[in-house]
Scaffold this motif. Structure first.
Motif, short mmCIF file in Angstrom:
data_model
loop_
_atom_site.label_atom_id
_atom_site.label_comp_id
_atom_site.label_asym_id
_atom_site.label_seq_id
_atom_site.Cartn_x
_atom_site.Cartn_y
_atom_site.Cartn_z
N ASP A 66 8.40 -5.94 12.10
CA ASP A 66 7.41 -6.02 13.31
C ASP A 66 6.88 -4.48 13.07
N VAL A 67 7.26 -3.60 12.61
CA VAL A 67 6.65 -2.22 12.58
C VAL A 67 6.97 -1.83 10.95
N VAL A 68 5.69 -1.32 10.30
CA VAL A 68 5.85 -0.55 9.19
C VAL A 68 5.36 0.79 9.35
N VAL A 69 6.20 1.56 9.02
CA VAL A 69 6.07 3.20 9.07
C VAL A 69 5.61 3.47 7.80
N MET A 70 4.35 3.92 7.66
CA MET A 70 3.51 3.92 6.41
C MET A 70 2.86 5.31 6.29
N ASP A 71 3.24 5.59 5.01
CA ASP A 71 2.75 7.10 4.43
C ASP A 71 1.48 6.54 3.73
N LEU A 72 0.48 7.63 3.48
CA LEU A 72 -0.85 7.36 3.07
C LEU A 72 -0.85 7.57 1.39
N ARG A 73 -0.48 8.86 0.98
CA ARG A 73 -0.73 9.17 -0.42
C ARG A 73 0.47 8.77 -1.23
N MET A 74 0.39 7.68 -2.09
CA MET A 74 1.58 6.97 -2.85
C MET A 74 0.90 6.68 -4.09
N PRO A 75 1.96 6.54 -5.11
CA PRO A 75 1.43 5.94 -6.48
C PRO A 75 1.21 4.56 -6.44
N ALA A 76 0.73 3.84 -7.32
CA ALA A 76 0.57 2.41 -7.57
C ALA A 76 -0.84 2.05 -6.66
N VAL A 77 -0.28 1.97 -5.40
CA VAL A 77 -1.23 1.47 -4.20
C VAL A 77 -0.98 2.44 -3.05
N ASP A 78 -2.17 2.99 -2.75
CA ASP A 78 -2.22 3.95 -1.46
C ASP A 78 -1.69 3.19 -0.09
N GLY A 79 -1.65 4.05 0.84
CA GLY A 79 -1.05 3.57 2.10
C GLY A 79 -2.42 2.87 2.81
N ILE A 80 -3.32 3.22 2.58
CA ILE A 80 -4.64 2.64 3.39
C ILE A 80 -5.06 1.11 2.85
N THR A 81 -4.71 1.11 1.52
CA THR A 81 -4.89 -0.20 1.03
C THR A 81 -3.91 -1.21 1.25
N ALA A 82 -2.64 -0.56 1.29
CA ALA A 82 -1.31 -1.29 1.59
C ALA A 82 -1.37 -1.92 3.05
N THR A 83 -2.06 -1.04 3.94
CA THR A 83 -2.01 -1.41 5.30
C THR A 83 -3.01 -2.59 5.45
#
Length: 208
Positions: free
Chosen positions: A49-66
């Motif tokens: 229902d909810v994804v708690v998302m960090d932004l700066r991460m390896p591989a794929v960043d949080g903005i792209t993942a969102t």
């Protein structure tokens, strides 16, 4: 139960978030990811229902993942939890479709409340982030006032309450109408104001 997916590249952060969520009777952590690529895959498989998302991460960043998660399942609510509250992180996250933006130095109770509010359809923000958004919106409104021709009186009421950060249920209670009716008004407002999501609609209401 609110099904939550935790996404952060720091194991200690995820462990702390899991302990906090596991202590709540209405929140269930269904999975953890340490990068955006894994988050996209887990969100598709676990349907949180909810994804708690960090932004700066390896591989794929949080903005792209969102953006990718919401493209596949728009009903998912993505709540950003990050150390970086500057505009270079805030606005891209909102544009990607995040429903809220909390900073990691927020009190634990704010995160729990944020998850619940996100699941209920509201837009949780850390106080300092919200103040900056409002200040910028007020400044923009003073320079270039915006109007939304064609809105009904009831749509104006709903728009004002969305801007205050109320959930659909809270808006329905305030206006003494049904939640389904609120959703219909919000859909109409998004179309009339060319707002792709609820956060952009709230910013529109403030003149941003």
């Amino acid at each position: 139960m609110i099904r939550v997916l935790l996404v952060d590249d720091q194991h200690l952060i995820r462990a702390g978030l899991r302990m906090l969520c596991d202590a709540q009777p209405d929140i269930e952590v269904v999975g953890e990811a340490d990068n955006g690529r894994e988050a996209i895959a887990l969100a598709a498989r676990l349907v949180p229902d909810v994804v708690v998302m960090d932004l700066r991460m390896p591989a794929v960043d949080g903005i792209t993942a969102t953006s990718r998660i919401l493209a596949e399942r728009p009903a998912t609510r993505v709540l950003v939890l990050t150390t970086f509250g500057d505009d270079d992180h805030l606005y891209p996250a909102l544009t990607a479709g995040a429903c809220g933006f909390l900073l990691k130095d927020a009190p634990p109770a704010d995160l729990v409340d944020g998850v619940r509010r996100a699941a209920a359809g509201a837009s949780p923000f850390s106080e300092q982030v919200l103040q900056r958004l409002v200040q910028r919106a007020v400044h923009a409104r003073a320079e270039t006032p915006r109007t939304a021709p064609g809105l009904t009186a009831r749509e104006q009421d709903v728009l004002r309450l969305v801007a205050e950060g109320l959930s659909n249920t809270e808006i329905a209670d305030r206006l003494h109408i049904g939640v389904t009716t609120v959703k219909t008004h919000i859909t109409s407002l998004m179309t009339k104001t060319n707002s792709p999501n609820r956060v952009r609609l709230a910013l529109f209401a403030h003149g941003a």
